[in-house]
Write an enzyme that holds these catalytic residues in place. Structure first.
Site, mmCIF file in Angstrom:
data_model
loop_
_atom_site.group_PDB
_atom_site.id
_atom_site.type_symbol
_atom_site.label_atom_id
_atom_site.label_comp_id
_atom_site.label_asym_id
_atom_site.label_seq_id
_atom_site.Cartn_x
_atom_site.Cartn_y
_atom_site.Cartn_z
ATOM 1 C CB SER A 122 -0.884 -0.008 1.250
ATOM 2 O OG SER A 122 -1.454 1.260 1.477
ATOM 3 C CE1 TYR A 146 -6.228 5.025 -2.354
ATOM 4 C CE2 TYR A 146 -4.324 4.972 -0.912
ATOM 5 C CZ TYR A 146 -5.588 4.557 -1.228
ATOM 6 O OH TYR A 146 -6.224 3.665 -0.423
ATOM 7 C CB THR A 172 -6.474 2.737 -5.271
ATOM 8 O OG1 THR A 172 -5.714 1.634 -4.784
ATOM 9 C CG2 THR A 172 -7.864 2.698 -4.648
ATOM 10 C CE LYS A 246 -6.472 -1.656 -4.496
ATOM 11 N NZ LYS A 246 -7.644 -1.390 -3.609
ATOM 12 C CB SER A 268 -11.359 -4.090 -5.971
ATOM 13 O OG SER A 268 -11.271 -3.616 -4.636
ATOM 14 C CG HIS A 270 -11.040 0.335 -1.057
ATOM 15 N ND1 HIS A 270 -10.329 1.210 -1.828
ATOM 16 C CD2 HIS A 270 -10.410 0.312 0.142
ATOM 17 C CE1 HIS A 270 -9.311 1.690 -1.128
ATOM 18 N NE2 HIS A 270 -9.326 1.151 0.061
ATOM 19 C CG ASP A 301 -9.634 -6.385 -3.895
ATOM 20 O OD1 ASP A 301 -10.811 -5.968 -3.864
ATOM 21 O OD2 ASP A 301 -8.653 -5.609 -3.963
ATOM 22 N N GLY A 303 -13.815 -9.994 -0.302
ATOM 23 C CA GLY A 303 -14.703 -11.062 0.142
ATOM 24 C C GLY A 303 -14.169 -12.473 0.033
ATOM 25 N NE ARG A 325 -12.105 -5.898 6.365
ATOM 26 C CZ ARG A 325 -12.699 -5.483 5.246
ATOM 27 N NH1 ARG A 325 -12.809 -6.307 4.220
ATOM 28 N NH2 ARG A 325 -13.179 -4.258 5.148
HETATM 29 C C1 GLV Z 1 -7.333 2.346 2.950
HETATM 30 O O1 GLV Z 1 -7.271 2.321 1.745
HETATM 31 C C2 GLV Z 1 -8.496 1.935 3.657
HETATM 32 O O2 GLV Z 1 -9.396 1.413 3.040
HETATM 33 O O3 GLV Z 1 -8.511 2.126 4.865
#
Ligand code: GLV
Length: 375
Positions: A122, A146, A172, A246, A268, A270, A301, A303, A325
Site C-alpha cells: 500500500s 493513489y 486505486t 484497482k 474490487s 475496496h 479482491d 470477500g 483482511r
Molecule cells: C485504505 O485504503 C483503507 O481502506 O482504509
C-alpha cells in the site's frame, strides 16, 4: 463443555496451528489487537452493506463438480503479467499493517515471497518500499498508488518503485474521497495518528520533520476527488512499469482503464470500505472479464475467505485473487511470533482449501477452470 467451546479455548491458548479457517484467525486477531485498530481493519463504510454482501455473494455461489477426472494433485501455478506465481492468491494492498504486527508489511511480504505469491504494498504502508524489498527477499511485488494531488510526490514514488525492483503499479481508482467509516468515527480512531505511513518520512522534509505538519501535508494531497482517467494515463506515461487499475466494477470503466494504458484491472469494491451499497466484486467479475476480452489481466479482491471462493473467482475469469483482511488476521494472530508464520498461515489455508476444492470439483489446473464450474 461443547465441542465449540473446547475449540475456542484451544485456539486461545495455542493459536496458529489450530486455526482451520480464516474466521479462526480473525477470532485470534480480535483477542490480540487493540479494539479500535481491529475495528479499523475489520470495518467497512456506511451501514457495511457491501462489506457483508461481499461475503454473502460468494457464499451463495454453488459449484458444478466434474466426476472421475483423475485429479490427485491440482496445479495451482499461474502467471500474472508474465510472471510465474505458485498460487493464484496474492496479498492485497492494506495500509498500516504495523497495527497488526510490529514487523508489518515486511512480515506479510516475506510470507508471500516464501510461497511465491504476489504481494502488493500500500502507498500507506507502515514500512517503506525499500525496507520491504530488502526484508522480504526475492518475489513478485507491486506498489499500490493513489492519484495524489501532487504529481511530484507520485513521480518520486514511481521512481522509487522502479529502483527498488517492484514489478508493477496498481492504481486505486475508487477513492475520490475516503469512505465514511462509522466504527472509526465512534472509536475516535484516526488512522494516520494510530499508525504511521512510511510515506510520512518523505513528506517530513518539506514539513521540517514535524509529524503534525507532515500529516497536514498528507491531508493536502490525499484524497484527490478531481482525479480522472487523464491522471491515470499520466501515471502510465510516467513509468515503464506495467500499471493496473484497482477498483473497477463496470464494463465501461474496464474499457476506459485499458484505453488509458492499463495492463490489468482489479475488480474490487475496496473490501466494502468505499461506496457502501456498491455491488459485490464477485457479481461484477463476469461483466469486466467480458469487457476486457483477454486484452489484459483481470484480478479480483473483496470477500475472498476460502478456497472455494478462490475457485469461483478463477472459474468466472479472474487470473488471481487478492486477500487483505485474512493476511492482517494472520499477522495479528502471530503477534508473539515473527508475523511471517501467521501471514503464511492465512495464505496456506486458502491455498490448501483451493487445492482441496479443485480435487473435489475435478479441475486439474487453474486453466481447467471455466464458468461451467459455477452454478
Ligand atoms: C485504505 O485504503 C483503507 O481502506 O482504509
Amino acid at each position: 463443555v461443547t465441542e465449540d467451546q473446547t475449540r475456542i479455548t484451544s485456539l486461545a491458548s495455542d493459536g496458529l496451528r489450530d486455526a482451520l479457517t480464516i474466521a479462526d484467525l480473525e477470532s485470534l486477531a480480535r483477542q490480540r489487537m487493540d479494539p479500535a485498530a481491529y475495528d479499523y481493519c475489520a470495518g467497512g463504510s456506511g451501514a457495511e452493506a457491501t462489506l457483508a454482501e461481499n461475503l454473502a455473494a460468494f457464499a451463495r455461489r454453488r459449484l458444478r463438480p466434474r466426476a472421475l477426472v483423475g485429479v490427485a494433485k491440482p496445479a495451482l501455478a499461474t502467471t500474472v503479467l508474465g510472471r510465474r506465481l505458485e498460487l493464484p492468491i496474492g496479498v492485497a494492498p492494506v495500509s498500516l499493517q504495523r497495527l497488526a504486527h510490529a514487523e508489518g508489511e515486511v512480515a506479510s511480504a516475506r510470507a508471500a515471497a516464501d510461497l511465491a505469491a504476489l504481494f502488493c504494498l500500500s502507498t500507506f504502508a507502515s514500512r517503506s518500499m525499500e525496507e520491504v524489498a530488502a526484508g522480504a527477499g526475492p518475489g513478485v511485488r507491486w506498489l499500490q498508488l493513489y492519484l495524489l494531488r501532487d504529481r511530484g510526490v507520485t513521480a518520486s514514488l514511481l521512481d522509487r518503485a522502479s529502483a527498488a525492483g517492484y514489478d508493477a503499479v496498481c492504481v486505486t481508482v475508487d477513492v475520490p474521497v475516503a469512505g465514511r467509516r462509522h466504527r472509526d468515527l465512534r472509536n475516535g480512531f484516526r488512522r494516520f495518528m494510530a499508525g504511521q505511513p512510511a510515506l510520512l518520512r518523505d513528506l517530513a522534509p518539506q514539513a521540517n520533520g514535524d509529524r503534525e505538519a507532515a500529516l497536514a501535508r498528507l491531508d493536502a494531497i490525499f484524497p484527490n476527488p478531481r482525479a480522472t482517467w487523464a491522471d491515470f494515463e499520466w501515471v502510465c506515461s510516467r513509468t515503464s512499469l506495467p500499471v493496473l487499475a484497482k477498483g473497477v466494477l463496470r464494463r465501461d470503466d474496464a474499457r476506459l482503464a485499458l484505453g488509458s494504458g492499463a495492463r490489468g484491472v482489479v475488480v474490487s469494491n475496496h473490501g466494502g470500505r468505499q461506496l457502501d451499497r456498491a455491488v459485490p466484486s464477485i457479481d461484477a467479475l463476469a461483466e469486466v472479464v467480458q469487457a476486457v476480452a483477454g486484452e489484459a489481466e483481470v484480478l479480483l479482491d473483496s470477500g475472498v475467505r476460502s478456497g472455494a471462493d478462490v475457485l469461483v473467482a478463477l472459474a468466472l475469469g479472474a487470473r488471481a485473487v487478492l486477500v487483505g483482511r485474512p493476511v492482517v488476521w494472520g499477522l495479528a494472530a502471530d503477534r508473539a511470533g515473527s508475523g511471517v508464520a501467521g501471514a503464511r498461515r492465512a495464505l496456506e489455508l486458502l491455498r490448501d482449501g483451493l487445492a482441496e476444492a479443485m480435487v473435489l470439483a475435478g479441475a486439474g489446473s487453474v486453466d481447467a477452470l471455466d464458468p461451467s464450474f459455477v452454478a
